[in-house]
Scaffold this motif. Structure first.
Motif, mmCIF file in Angstrom:
data_model
loop_
_atom_site.group_PDB
_atom_site.id
_atom_site.type_symbol
_atom_site.label_atom_id
_atom_site.label_comp_id
_atom_site.label_asym_id
_atom_site.label_seq_id
_atom_site.Cartn_x
_atom_site.Cartn_y
_atom_site.Cartn_z
ATOM 1 N N PRO A 392 82.661 76.383 1.990
ATOM 2 C CA PRO A 392 81.266 76.655 2.324
ATOM 3 C C PRO A 392 80.966 76.335 3.783
ATOM 4 O O PRO A 392 81.612 75.492 4.406
ATOM 5 N N GLY A 414 72.100 85.010 3.328
ATOM 6 C CA GLY A 414 72.257 84.244 2.104
ATOM 7 C C GLY A 414 72.546 82.802 2.431
ATOM 8 O O GLY A 414 72.718 82.400 3.575
ATOM 9 N N GLN A 415 72.648 81.960 1.399
ATOM 10 C CA GLN A 415 72.847 80.532 1.607
ATOM 11 C C GLN A 415 74.238 80.221 2.129
ATOM 12 O O GLN A 415 74.438 79.213 2.766
ATOM 13 N N ALA A 416 75.257 81.074 1.824
ATOM 14 C CA ALA A 416 76.623 80.752 2.218
ATOM 15 C C ALA A 416 77.151 81.633 3.325
ATOM 16 O O ALA A 416 78.203 81.372 3.860
ATOM 17 N N SER A 470 79.426 85.192 -5.588
ATOM 18 C CA SER A 470 78.269 84.302 -5.645
ATOM 19 C C SER A 470 78.310 83.257 -4.533
ATOM 20 O O SER A 470 77.301 82.961 -3.892
ATOM 21 N N GLN A 471 79.505 82.704 -4.294
ATOM 22 C CA GLN A 471 79.630 81.704 -3.234
ATOM 23 C C GLN A 471 79.403 82.330 -1.867
ATOM 24 O O GLN A 471 78.724 81.757 -1.012
ATOM 25 N N TYR A 473 77.631 84.948 -0.968
ATOM 26 C CA TYR A 473 76.266 85.363 -0.661
ATOM 27 C C TYR A 473 75.201 84.370 -1.122
ATOM 28 O O TYR A 473 74.010 84.662 -1.037
ATOM 29 N N GLY A 474 75.660 83.206 -1.624
ATOM 30 C CA GLY A 474 74.706 82.182 -2.010
ATOM 31 C C GLY A 474 73.808 82.601 -3.157
ATOM 32 O O GLY A 474 72.600 82.315 -3.149
ATOM 33 N N GLN A 504 65.784 87.322 -2.922
ATOM 34 C CA GLN A 504 65.686 86.160 -2.048
ATOM 35 C C GLN A 504 64.899 86.474 -0.791
ATOM 36 O O GLN A 504 64.263 85.600 -0.208
#
Length: 514
Positions: A392, A414-416, A470-471, A473-474, A504
Protein backbone atom coordinates in the motif's frame (compact mmCIF):
# COMPACT_ATOMS: atom_id res chain seq x y z
CA UNK A 1 3.04 -21.81 -12.74
CA UNK A 2 4.21 -21.99 -16.34
CA UNK A 3 6.46 -24.98 -15.75
CA UNK A 4 7.21 -25.76 -19.38
CA UNK A 5 8.71 -22.34 -20.01
CA UNK A 6 10.59 -22.28 -16.72
CA UNK A 7 12.49 -25.48 -17.64
CA UNK A 8 13.13 -24.50 -21.23
CA UNK A 9 11.47 -27.71 -22.45
CA UNK A 10 9.09 -27.53 -25.41
CA UNK A 11 5.92 -29.55 -25.53
CA UNK A 12 2.99 -30.04 -27.89
CA UNK A 13 -0.51 -31.34 -27.20
CA UNK A 14 -2.08 -33.35 -30.03
CA UNK A 15 -5.82 -33.88 -30.47
CA UNK A 16 -7.03 -36.99 -32.31
CA UNK A 17 -9.69 -37.20 -34.98
CA UNK A 18 -11.59 -40.27 -36.18
CA UNK A 19 -11.22 -43.22 -33.84
CA UNK A 20 -10.02 -41.05 -30.96
CA UNK A 21 -12.43 -42.35 -28.33
CA UNK A 22 -12.05 -45.02 -25.64
CA UNK A 23 -15.20 -45.35 -23.54
CA UNK A 24 -13.66 -47.43 -20.76
CA UNK A 25 -10.70 -45.05 -20.37
CA UNK A 26 -12.98 -42.01 -20.38
CA UNK A 27 -15.14 -43.49 -17.61
CA UNK A 28 -12.03 -44.32 -15.59
CA UNK A 29 -10.80 -40.75 -15.99
CA UNK A 30 -14.22 -39.36 -15.03
CA UNK A 31 -14.07 -41.30 -11.76
CA UNK A 32 -10.68 -39.78 -10.95
CA UNK A 33 -11.01 -36.30 -12.41
CA UNK A 34 -14.18 -34.21 -11.95
CA UNK A 35 -13.09 -32.07 -14.91
CA UNK A 36 -14.31 -34.80 -17.30
CA UNK A 37 -17.89 -34.59 -16.06
CA UNK A 38 -17.73 -30.80 -16.03
CA UNK A 39 -16.65 -30.63 -19.68
CA UNK A 40 -19.33 -33.02 -20.89
CA UNK A 41 -21.94 -31.23 -18.80
CA UNK A 42 -21.20 -28.07 -20.79
CA UNK A 43 -21.65 -29.98 -24.05
CA UNK A 44 -24.96 -31.43 -22.89
CA UNK A 45 -26.73 -28.12 -23.43
CA UNK A 46 -25.66 -28.09 -27.08
CA UNK A 47 -26.58 -31.69 -27.82
CA UNK A 48 -29.93 -31.29 -26.07
CA UNK A 49 -30.59 -28.16 -28.12
CA UNK A 50 -29.60 -29.73 -31.44
CA UNK A 51 -30.38 -33.44 -31.04
CA UNK A 52 -32.62 -33.68 -27.94
CA UNK A 53 -30.09 -35.94 -26.18
CA UNK A 54 -27.37 -35.40 -23.59
CA UNK A 55 -23.94 -36.56 -24.72
CA UNK A 56 -23.11 -37.33 -21.07
CA UNK A 57 -25.90 -39.91 -20.98
CA UNK A 58 -24.31 -41.67 -23.95
CA UNK A 59 -20.68 -41.75 -22.82
CA UNK A 60 -20.82 -41.49 -19.00
CA UNK A 61 -24.22 -43.03 -18.23
CA UNK A 62 -24.98 -46.31 -16.52
CA UNK A 63 -24.40 -48.30 -19.72
CA UNK A 64 -20.82 -48.65 -20.95
CA UNK A 65 -20.39 -47.23 -24.44
CA UNK A 66 -17.60 -47.70 -26.95
CA UNK A 67 -16.93 -46.06 -30.30
CA UNK A 68 -18.73 -48.79 -32.29
CA UNK A 69 -21.88 -48.16 -30.25
CA UNK A 70 -21.68 -44.45 -31.04
CA UNK A 71 -21.10 -45.08 -34.74
CA UNK A 72 -24.16 -47.34 -34.80
CA UNK A 73 -26.12 -44.42 -33.33
CA UNK A 74 -26.51 -41.02 -34.97
CA UNK A 75 -23.26 -39.75 -36.61
CA UNK A 76 -23.11 -36.70 -34.36
CA UNK A 77 -22.65 -38.87 -31.26
CA UNK A 78 -19.22 -40.24 -32.18
CA UNK A 79 -17.95 -36.86 -33.35
CA UNK A 80 -19.05 -34.96 -30.21
CA UNK A 81 -17.70 -37.78 -28.04
CA UNK A 82 -14.26 -37.59 -29.69
CA UNK A 83 -14.26 -33.81 -29.38
CA UNK A 84 -15.38 -33.86 -25.74
CA UNK A 85 -12.83 -36.51 -24.73
CA UNK A 86 -9.99 -34.47 -26.25
CA UNK A 87 -11.14 -31.29 -24.55
CA UNK A 88 -11.56 -33.05 -21.19
CA UNK A 89 -8.07 -34.55 -21.39
CA UNK A 90 -6.61 -31.14 -22.19
CA UNK A 91 -8.43 -29.55 -19.25
CA UNK A 92 -6.97 -32.17 -16.90
CA UNK A 93 -3.47 -31.59 -18.28
CA UNK A 94 -3.87 -27.84 -17.88
CA UNK A 95 -5.29 -28.30 -14.37
CA UNK A 96 -2.14 -30.23 -13.47
CA UNK A 97 0.11 -27.42 -14.69
CA UNK A 98 1.03 -28.35 -18.27
CA UNK A 99 1.48 -25.23 -20.40
CA UNK A 100 2.22 -26.51 -23.91
CA UNK A 101 4.13 -24.42 -26.42
CA UNK A 102 1.87 -25.44 -29.30
CA UNK A 103 -1.32 -27.37 -30.03
CA UNK A 104 -2.09 -29.45 -33.11
CA UNK A 105 -5.02 -31.59 -34.17
CA UNK A 106 -5.56 -34.47 -36.54
CA UNK A 107 -8.58 -33.78 -38.80
CA UNK A 108 -11.53 -33.29 -36.40
CA UNK A 109 -8.90 -32.69 -33.71
CA UNK A 110 -8.06 -29.30 -35.23
CA UNK A 111 -11.43 -28.04 -34.02
CA UNK A 112 -10.59 -29.30 -30.51
CA UNK A 113 -7.16 -27.65 -30.70
CA UNK A 114 -8.65 -24.29 -31.67
CA UNK A 115 -11.16 -24.48 -28.82
CA UNK A 116 -8.43 -25.45 -26.36
CA UNK A 117 -6.45 -22.42 -27.56
CA UNK A 118 -9.42 -20.13 -26.84
CA UNK A 119 -10.61 -19.38 -30.40
CA UNK A 120 -14.13 -20.64 -29.61
CA UNK A 121 -16.03 -21.52 -26.46
CA UNK A 122 -16.41 -25.26 -25.72
CA UNK A 123 -20.10 -24.95 -26.54
CA UNK A 124 -19.44 -23.28 -29.89
CA UNK A 125 -16.81 -25.93 -30.61
CA UNK A 126 -19.52 -28.55 -30.16
CA UNK A 127 -21.75 -26.56 -32.52
CA UNK A 128 -18.97 -26.56 -35.11
CA UNK A 129 -18.54 -30.32 -34.80
CA UNK A 130 -22.29 -30.82 -35.05
CA UNK A 131 -22.51 -28.55 -38.10
CA UNK A 132 -19.71 -30.53 -39.74
CA UNK A 133 -21.88 -33.64 -39.45
CA UNK A 134 -25.15 -31.98 -40.44
CA UNK A 135 -23.76 -30.23 -43.49
CA UNK A 136 -22.02 -33.33 -44.84
CA UNK A 137 -25.22 -35.33 -44.37
CA UNK A 138 -27.16 -32.71 -46.31
CA UNK A 139 -24.71 -32.98 -49.20
CA UNK A 140 -24.72 -36.76 -49.55
CA UNK A 141 -21.59 -37.73 -47.61
CA UNK A 142 -23.21 -40.72 -45.90
CA UNK A 143 -22.36 -43.22 -48.65
CA UNK A 144 -18.56 -43.00 -48.38
CA UNK A 145 -16.00 -44.36 -45.98
CA UNK A 146 -12.24 -44.37 -45.26
CA UNK A 147 -9.57 -47.09 -45.41
CA UNK A 148 -5.99 -47.10 -44.08
CA UNK A 149 -3.32 -48.70 -46.27
CA UNK A 150 0.03 -49.91 -44.93
CA UNK A 151 2.10 -48.04 -47.50
CA UNK A 152 3.30 -44.54 -48.23
CA UNK A 153 1.43 -41.72 -49.95
CA UNK A 154 3.34 -42.16 -53.24
CA UNK A 155 2.45 -45.82 -53.69
CA UNK A 156 -1.11 -45.14 -52.54
CA UNK A 157 -1.55 -42.55 -55.29
CA UNK A 158 -0.28 -45.08 -57.83
CA UNK A 159 -3.05 -47.47 -56.74
CA UNK A 160 -5.64 -44.70 -57.07
CA UNK A 161 -4.29 -43.81 -60.52
CA UNK A 162 -4.90 -47.41 -61.64
CA UNK A 163 -8.60 -46.96 -60.90
CA UNK A 164 -8.95 -43.40 -62.17
CA UNK A 165 -12.01 -42.76 -59.99
CA UNK A 166 -12.33 -39.01 -59.26
CA UNK A 167 -14.22 -39.80 -56.06
CA UNK A 168 -11.10 -41.36 -54.46
CA UNK A 169 -8.57 -39.22 -52.61
CA UNK A 170 -5.61 -39.49 -50.25
CA UNK A 171 -7.17 -38.21 -47.03
CA UNK A 172 -4.29 -38.46 -44.53
CA UNK A 173 -0.57 -39.16 -44.62
CA UNK A 174 0.07 -40.53 -41.12
CA UNK A 175 3.61 -41.86 -41.54
CA UNK A 176 5.82 -43.37 -44.23
CA UNK A 177 3.98 -46.69 -44.07
CA UNK A 178 0.39 -45.60 -43.45
CA UNK A 179 -1.89 -43.60 -45.74
CA UNK A 180 -5.67 -43.20 -45.47
CA UNK A 181 -7.91 -43.11 -48.54
CA UNK A 182 -11.45 -41.75 -48.61
CA UNK A 183 -14.18 -42.17 -51.20
CA UNK A 184 -17.30 -44.10 -52.28
CA UNK A 185 -17.71 -47.50 -50.70
CA UNK A 186 -17.66 -49.50 -53.96
CA UNK A 187 -14.51 -47.72 -55.19
CA UNK A 188 -12.77 -48.41 -51.88
CA UNK A 189 -13.59 -52.10 -52.23
CA UNK A 190 -11.54 -52.05 -55.44
CA UNK A 191 -8.70 -50.17 -53.70
CA UNK A 192 -8.58 -52.80 -50.97
CA UNK A 193 -8.59 -55.64 -53.53
CA UNK A 194 -5.68 -54.14 -55.49
CA UNK A 195 -3.75 -53.38 -52.30
CA UNK A 196 -4.00 -56.94 -51.11
CA UNK A 197 -2.77 -58.24 -54.48
CA UNK A 198 0.28 -56.01 -53.98
CA UNK A 199 0.82 -57.24 -50.43
CA UNK A 200 -0.40 -53.98 -48.89
CA UNK A 201 -2.56 -54.29 -45.79
CA UNK A 202 -5.88 -52.46 -45.49
CA UNK A 203 -8.05 -51.61 -42.49
CA UNK A 204 -11.35 -49.78 -42.12
CA UNK A 205 -11.32 -46.46 -40.25
CA UNK A 206 -14.04 -45.90 -37.64
CA UNK A 207 -15.69 -42.90 -39.24
CA UNK A 208 -19.18 -42.01 -40.49
CA UNK A 209 -18.08 -40.07 -43.60
CA UNK A 210 -15.31 -39.87 -46.24
CA UNK A 211 -13.56 -36.80 -44.85
CA UNK A 212 -10.86 -34.82 -46.69
CA UNK A 213 -12.20 -35.55 -50.14
CA UNK A 214 -12.88 -33.09 -53.00
CA UNK A 215 -16.32 -34.67 -53.34
CA UNK A 216 -17.30 -32.72 -50.20
CA UNK A 217 -16.71 -29.34 -51.86
CA UNK A 218 -20.48 -28.60 -52.22
CA UNK A 219 -20.68 -28.60 -48.39
CA UNK A 220 -17.92 -26.00 -47.92
CA UNK A 221 -19.92 -22.72 -48.31
CA UNK A 222 -22.72 -23.77 -45.96
CA UNK A 223 -20.32 -24.96 -43.28
CA UNK A 224 -18.27 -21.76 -43.49
CA UNK A 225 -21.45 -19.69 -43.13
CA UNK A 226 -22.47 -21.61 -40.02
CA UNK A 227 -19.08 -21.21 -38.35
CA UNK A 228 -18.92 -17.54 -39.34
CA UNK A 229 -22.06 -16.93 -37.26
CA UNK A 230 -20.16 -17.95 -34.09
CA UNK A 231 -17.90 -15.67 -32.09
CA UNK A 232 -14.21 -16.09 -32.92
CA UNK A 233 -11.70 -14.97 -30.28
CA UNK A 234 -7.92 -14.46 -30.36
CA UNK A 235 -5.78 -17.54 -29.80
CA UNK A 236 -4.22 -17.77 -26.35
CA UNK A 237 -1.86 -20.55 -27.54
CA UNK A 238 -0.20 -21.23 -30.90
CA UNK A 239 -1.97 -23.82 -33.06
CA UNK A 240 -0.20 -25.64 -35.89
CA UNK A 241 -2.35 -27.12 -38.66
CA UNK A 242 -1.27 -30.43 -40.27
CA UNK A 243 -3.75 -29.60 -43.05
CA UNK A 244 -2.51 -26.08 -43.79
CA UNK A 245 1.09 -27.00 -42.91
CA UNK A 246 1.51 -23.77 -40.95
CA UNK A 247 0.42 -22.03 -37.77
CA UNK A 248 -2.92 -20.29 -37.65
CA UNK A 249 -2.32 -16.57 -37.94
CA UNK A 250 -3.94 -13.75 -35.94
CA UNK A 251 -6.93 -12.33 -37.73
CA UNK A 252 -7.44 -15.34 -39.99
CA UNK A 253 -11.02 -16.31 -40.77
CA UNK A 254 -11.22 -19.66 -39.02
CA UNK A 255 -14.62 -20.29 -40.61
CA UNK A 256 -13.11 -20.29 -44.09
CA UNK A 257 -10.07 -22.33 -43.08
CA UNK A 258 -12.09 -24.99 -41.25
CA UNK A 259 -14.41 -25.26 -44.23
CA UNK A 260 -11.44 -25.72 -46.57
CA UNK A 261 -10.42 -28.74 -44.48
CA UNK A 262 -13.29 -30.69 -46.01
CA UNK A 263 -11.38 -31.21 -49.25
CA UNK A 264 -7.72 -30.99 -48.18
CA UNK A 265 -5.53 -33.90 -46.94
CA UNK A 266 -4.05 -34.19 -43.45
CA UNK A 267 -0.25 -34.37 -43.65
CA UNK A 268 0.32 -35.46 -40.07
CA UNK A 269 3.81 -36.91 -40.50
CA UNK A 270 5.09 -33.65 -42.03
CA UNK A 271 3.51 -31.68 -39.18
CA UNK A 272 5.20 -33.82 -36.52
CA UNK A 273 8.57 -33.38 -38.22
CA UNK A 274 8.04 -29.62 -38.39
CA UNK A 275 7.18 -29.43 -34.67
CA UNK A 276 10.30 -31.46 -33.88
CA UNK A 277 12.37 -29.02 -35.96
CA UNK A 278 10.85 -26.23 -33.84
CA UNK A 279 12.26 -27.89 -30.73
CA UNK A 280 9.33 -29.92 -29.43
CA UNK A 281 10.52 -33.05 -27.63
CA UNK A 282 7.38 -33.95 -25.65
CA UNK A 283 4.16 -34.83 -27.49
CA UNK A 284 1.05 -35.47 -25.39
CA UNK A 285 -2.07 -36.91 -27.01
CA UNK A 286 -5.20 -35.39 -25.45
CA UNK A 287 -7.96 -37.84 -26.27
CA UNK A 288 -9.04 -41.45 -26.41
CA UNK A 289 -6.81 -44.31 -27.58
CA UNK A 290 -3.05 -43.88 -28.12
CA UNK A 291 -3.29 -43.54 -31.91
CA UNK A 292 -1.40 -40.25 -32.33
CA UNK A 293 1.11 -41.16 -29.64
CA UNK A 294 1.97 -44.28 -31.67
CA UNK A 295 2.14 -42.32 -34.92
CA UNK A 296 4.63 -39.86 -33.40
CA UNK A 297 6.88 -42.76 -32.42
CA UNK A 298 6.72 -44.06 -35.99
CA UNK A 299 7.52 -40.66 -37.47
CA UNK A 300 10.23 -39.84 -34.88
CA UNK A 301 11.84 -43.09 -33.76
CA UNK A 302 14.81 -41.30 -32.14
CA UNK A 303 15.00 -41.79 -28.38
CA UNK A 304 15.04 -38.14 -27.30
CA UNK A 305 11.33 -37.64 -27.99
CA UNK A 306 8.53 -38.45 -25.52
CA UNK A 307 5.15 -39.47 -26.93
CA UNK A 308 2.52 -39.84 -24.23
CA UNK A 309 -1.13 -41.00 -24.31
CA UNK A 310 -3.88 -39.94 -21.88
CA UNK A 311 -7.37 -41.45 -22.21
CA UNK A 312 -6.24 -44.98 -23.01
CA UNK A 313 -5.77 -48.17 -21.00
CA UNK A 314 -2.37 -49.83 -20.90
CA UNK A 315 -1.60 -53.55 -21.00
CA UNK A 316 -2.47 -53.91 -17.32
CA UNK A 317 -5.77 -52.07 -17.71
CA UNK A 318 -4.46 -48.94 -16.00
CA UNK A 319 -5.29 -45.43 -17.18
CA UNK A 320 -2.41 -44.08 -19.26
CA UNK A 321 -3.14 -40.54 -18.04
CA UNK A 322 -1.80 -41.39 -14.57
CA UNK A 323 1.60 -42.45 -15.90
CA UNK A 324 1.69 -39.52 -18.31
CA UNK A 325 1.13 -37.04 -15.47
CA UNK A 326 3.96 -38.71 -13.53
CA UNK A 327 6.30 -38.40 -16.52
CA UNK A 328 5.36 -34.75 -17.04
CA UNK A 329 5.98 -33.99 -13.35
CA UNK A 330 9.37 -35.72 -13.44
CA UNK A 331 10.26 -33.68 -16.54
CA UNK A 332 9.21 -30.43 -14.86
CA UNK A 333 6.36 -29.94 -17.31
CA UNK A 334 3.49 -30.36 -14.83
CA UNK A 335 2.87 -29.54 -11.21
CA UNK A 336 2.60 -32.10 -8.44
CA UNK A 337 -0.81 -33.37 -7.38
CA UNK A 338 -2.54 -36.02 -5.37
CA UNK A 339 -3.01 -39.38 -6.99
CA UNK A 340 -5.67 -41.98 -6.52
CA UNK A 341 -9.28 -42.24 -7.50
CA UNK A 342 -11.82 -39.59 -6.61
CA UNK A 343 -14.11 -42.46 -5.62
CA UNK A 344 -11.44 -43.80 -3.26
CA UNK A 345 -11.28 -40.39 -1.61
CA UNK A 346 -14.99 -39.62 -1.34
CA UNK A 347 -16.61 -43.06 -1.10
CA UNK A 348 -13.94 -45.74 -0.44
CA UNK A 349 -16.54 -48.41 0.38
CA UNK A 350 -18.46 -48.01 -2.91
CA UNK A 351 -17.57 -50.16 -5.94
CA UNK A 352 -15.77 -48.17 -8.62
CA UNK A 353 -18.52 -48.69 -11.21
CA UNK A 354 -21.18 -47.48 -8.74
CA UNK A 355 -19.28 -44.30 -7.96
CA UNK A 356 -18.61 -43.71 -11.67
CA UNK A 357 -22.32 -43.92 -12.47
CA UNK A 358 -23.16 -41.69 -9.49
CA UNK A 359 -20.57 -39.09 -10.48
CA UNK A 360 -21.73 -39.06 -14.09
CA UNK A 361 -25.26 -38.22 -12.90
CA UNK A 362 -24.58 -35.93 -9.94
CA UNK A 363 -21.00 -34.76 -10.37
CA UNK A 364 -21.54 -31.60 -12.49
CA UNK A 365 -24.27 -30.29 -10.16
CA UNK A 366 -22.13 -30.97 -7.09
CA UNK A 367 -19.16 -29.20 -8.67
CA UNK A 368 -21.30 -26.16 -9.47
CA UNK A 369 -22.55 -26.06 -5.88
CA UNK A 370 -19.04 -26.35 -4.47
CA UNK A 371 -17.74 -23.57 -6.75
CA UNK A 372 -20.49 -21.22 -5.61
CA UNK A 373 -19.98 -22.06 -1.93
CA UNK A 374 -16.19 -21.69 -2.13
CA UNK A 375 -16.57 -18.35 -3.87
CA UNK A 376 -19.03 -17.14 -1.21
CA UNK A 377 -16.72 -18.40 1.54
CA UNK A 378 -13.75 -16.62 -0.02
CA UNK A 379 -15.67 -13.35 -0.20
CA UNK A 380 -16.40 -13.58 3.53
CA UNK A 381 -12.95 -14.70 4.65
CA UNK A 382 -10.35 -13.48 2.12
CA UNK A 383 -9.30 -9.92 3.00
CA UNK A 384 -9.51 -7.31 0.26
CA UNK A 385 -5.69 -7.14 0.12
CA UNK A 386 -4.31 -10.39 -1.29
CA UNK A 387 -0.96 -11.75 -0.15
CA UNK A 388 0.66 -10.98 -3.49
CA UNK A 389 -0.89 -7.54 -3.82
CA UNK A 390 1.38 -4.51 -4.22
CA UNK A 391 2.40 -2.77 -1.05
CA UNK A 392 0.00 0.00 0.00
CA UNK A 393 1.00 3.57 -0.59
CA UNK A 394 2.39 5.03 2.70
CA UNK A 395 0.12 7.49 4.42
CA UNK A 396 1.02 11.13 4.04
CA UNK A 397 2.37 12.86 7.18
CA UNK A 398 -0.23 14.74 9.21
CA UNK A 399 0.22 18.48 8.61
CA UNK A 400 0.62 20.86 11.51
CA UNK A 401 -2.07 23.09 10.11
CA UNK A 402 -5.47 21.93 8.85
CA UNK A 403 -5.10 20.90 5.25
CA UNK A 404 -6.97 22.92 2.64
CA UNK A 405 -9.86 21.28 0.84
CA UNK A 406 -8.61 18.89 -1.86
CA UNK A 407 -8.53 20.06 -5.41
CA UNK A 408 -11.02 18.46 -7.80
CA UNK A 409 -8.26 16.28 -9.25
CA UNK A 410 -7.59 14.78 -5.83
CA UNK A 411 -11.20 13.66 -5.64
CA UNK A 412 -10.55 11.47 -8.68
CA UNK A 413 -8.15 9.24 -6.72
CA UNK A 414 -8.90 6.01 -4.86
CA UNK A 415 -7.51 5.29 -1.40
CA UNK A 416 -4.64 3.10 -2.68
CA UNK A 417 -3.78 4.61 -6.02
CA UNK A 418 -4.87 6.88 -8.81
CA UNK A 419 -8.09 5.83 -10.47
CA UNK A 420 -8.60 6.56 -14.16
CA UNK A 421 -11.09 9.25 -15.07
CA UNK A 422 -12.36 7.31 -18.09
CA UNK A 423 -14.06 3.91 -18.13
CA UNK A 424 -12.05 2.77 -21.16
CA UNK A 425 -8.82 3.56 -19.33
CA UNK A 426 -10.06 1.61 -16.33
CA UNK A 427 -10.84 -1.38 -18.57
CA UNK A 428 -7.33 -1.17 -20.05
CA UNK A 429 -5.76 -1.15 -16.57
CA UNK A 430 -7.85 -4.11 -15.39
CA UNK A 431 -7.11 -6.00 -18.59
CA UNK A 432 -3.37 -5.50 -18.10
CA UNK A 433 -3.59 -6.60 -14.45
CA UNK A 434 -5.48 -9.79 -15.29
CA UNK A 435 -3.20 -10.60 -18.23
CA UNK A 436 -0.06 -10.11 -16.15
CA UNK A 437 -1.34 -12.22 -13.26
CA UNK A 438 -2.69 -15.07 -15.38
CA UNK A 439 0.14 -14.95 -17.97
CA UNK A 440 -2.32 -14.66 -20.87
CA UNK A 441 -2.03 -12.27 -23.81
CA UNK A 442 -3.95 -9.05 -23.15
CA UNK A 443 -6.00 -9.43 -26.32
CA UNK A 444 -7.86 -12.48 -24.95
CA UNK A 445 -9.44 -10.32 -22.24
CA UNK A 446 -12.20 -8.85 -24.33
CA UNK A 447 -15.21 -7.17 -22.76
CA UNK A 448 -17.49 -10.22 -22.96
CA UNK A 449 -14.96 -13.04 -22.52
CA UNK A 450 -16.15 -15.56 -19.91
CA UNK A 451 -13.36 -15.83 -17.34
CA UNK A 452 -14.11 -19.37 -16.17
CA UNK A 453 -16.05 -20.82 -19.07
CA UNK A 454 -13.66 -19.65 -21.80
CA UNK A 455 -10.34 -18.88 -20.07
CA UNK A 456 -10.45 -21.45 -17.27
CA UNK A 457 -10.06 -18.92 -14.41
CA UNK A 458 -11.69 -20.65 -11.44
CA UNK A 459 -13.70 -18.83 -8.81
CA UNK A 460 -10.97 -18.87 -6.18
CA UNK A 461 -8.52 -17.21 -8.58
CA UNK A 462 -11.20 -14.67 -9.48
CA UNK A 463 -11.61 -13.78 -5.79
CA UNK A 464 -7.84 -13.28 -5.52
CA UNK A 465 -7.84 -11.01 -8.56
CA UNK A 466 -10.76 -8.97 -7.21
CA UNK A 467 -8.84 -8.59 -3.95
CA UNK A 468 -5.92 -7.13 -5.89
CA UNK A 469 -8.31 -4.81 -7.69
CA UNK A 470 -9.88 -3.74 -4.39
CA UNK A 471 -6.49 -2.92 -2.91
CA UNK A 472 -5.33 -1.07 -6.00
CA UNK A 473 -8.38 1.21 -6.17
CA UNK A 474 -9.18 1.38 -2.47
CA UNK A 475 -12.62 -0.21 -2.79
CA UNK A 476 -14.70 -0.77 0.36
CA UNK A 477 -15.11 -4.30 1.81
CA UNK A 478 -17.50 -6.38 -0.23
CA UNK A 479 -20.98 -7.13 1.03
CA UNK A 480 -21.42 -10.66 2.51
CA UNK A 481 -24.02 -11.34 -0.16
CA UNK A 482 -21.47 -10.64 -2.91
CA UNK A 483 -21.19 -13.49 -5.48
CA UNK A 484 -18.12 -13.61 -7.67
CA UNK A 485 -20.01 -15.73 -10.21
CA UNK A 486 -22.11 -12.66 -11.09
CA UNK A 487 -19.00 -10.80 -12.30
CA UNK A 488 -17.86 -13.40 -14.82
CA UNK A 489 -16.62 -11.11 -17.63
CA UNK A 490 -14.13 -8.28 -17.88
CA UNK A 491 -16.95 -5.91 -18.79
CA UNK A 492 -18.89 -6.74 -15.61
CA UNK A 493 -15.77 -6.37 -13.46
CA UNK A 494 -15.04 -3.00 -15.04
CA UNK A 495 -18.63 -1.89 -14.36
CA UNK A 496 -18.34 -3.07 -10.75
CA UNK A 497 -15.15 -1.10 -10.11
CA UNK A 498 -16.34 1.93 -12.06
CA UNK A 499 -19.59 2.16 -10.09
CA UNK A 500 -17.70 2.05 -6.79
CA UNK A 501 -15.21 4.67 -7.93
CA UNK A 502 -17.99 6.91 -9.14
CA UNK A 503 -19.77 6.43 -5.85
CA UNK A 504 -16.70 7.58 -3.99
CA UNK A 505 -16.46 10.61 -6.23
CA UNK A 506 -20.14 11.57 -6.13
CA UNK A 507 -20.40 15.11 -4.71
CA UNK A 508 -22.24 15.45 -1.43
CA UNK A 509 -25.65 17.14 -1.80
CA UNK A 510 -25.78 20.82 -0.90
CA UNK A 511 -27.73 21.32 2.37
CA UNK A 512 -31.06 23.08 1.93
CA UNK A 513 -31.13 26.76 2.96
CA UNK A 514 -32.85 27.67 6.16
Amino acid sequence: MDTSRSTGARSAVLFPGQGGFDGAALRRAAARHPRVGAVFSRLDGVTEELFSRRISDLVLGARETELKDLLDSDPWASQIAIYGAGLAAFEILRERGLRPDVLAGHSLGEITALVAAGAFSPEDGARIVASRVTVIQRHGGVAGRMVALTTGAGRTRQILDLLGDPGLAVATENHDEQTVVSGPADALDKVVAIARQLGVGAAEIDTPFPFHNPALSPAVPEFAERVRALEQRPLALPVYSPILQRHYEPGSSLADLLAAHFTMPVRFAAAVRRLREDGVTTFVEAGGRPALAKLVRRVLPDGDVRSLPTLALDGQGELALDRTLDVLREAGLAAGGTGGSLGDLLAPAAPAEVFTAYWAERGPALLAQIRDEVAAFAVRHVPPVAAQAPAPVPAAPVPAEPAPAPAPVAEEQGQAGAAPQDRELLFAELRALYADTLEYPEEVFEVDVQLEAELGVDSVKQVELLSRVSQRYGLPPRDPAFRVSVYDTMGKITDFVWEHLNGQRTPQPIPAAG
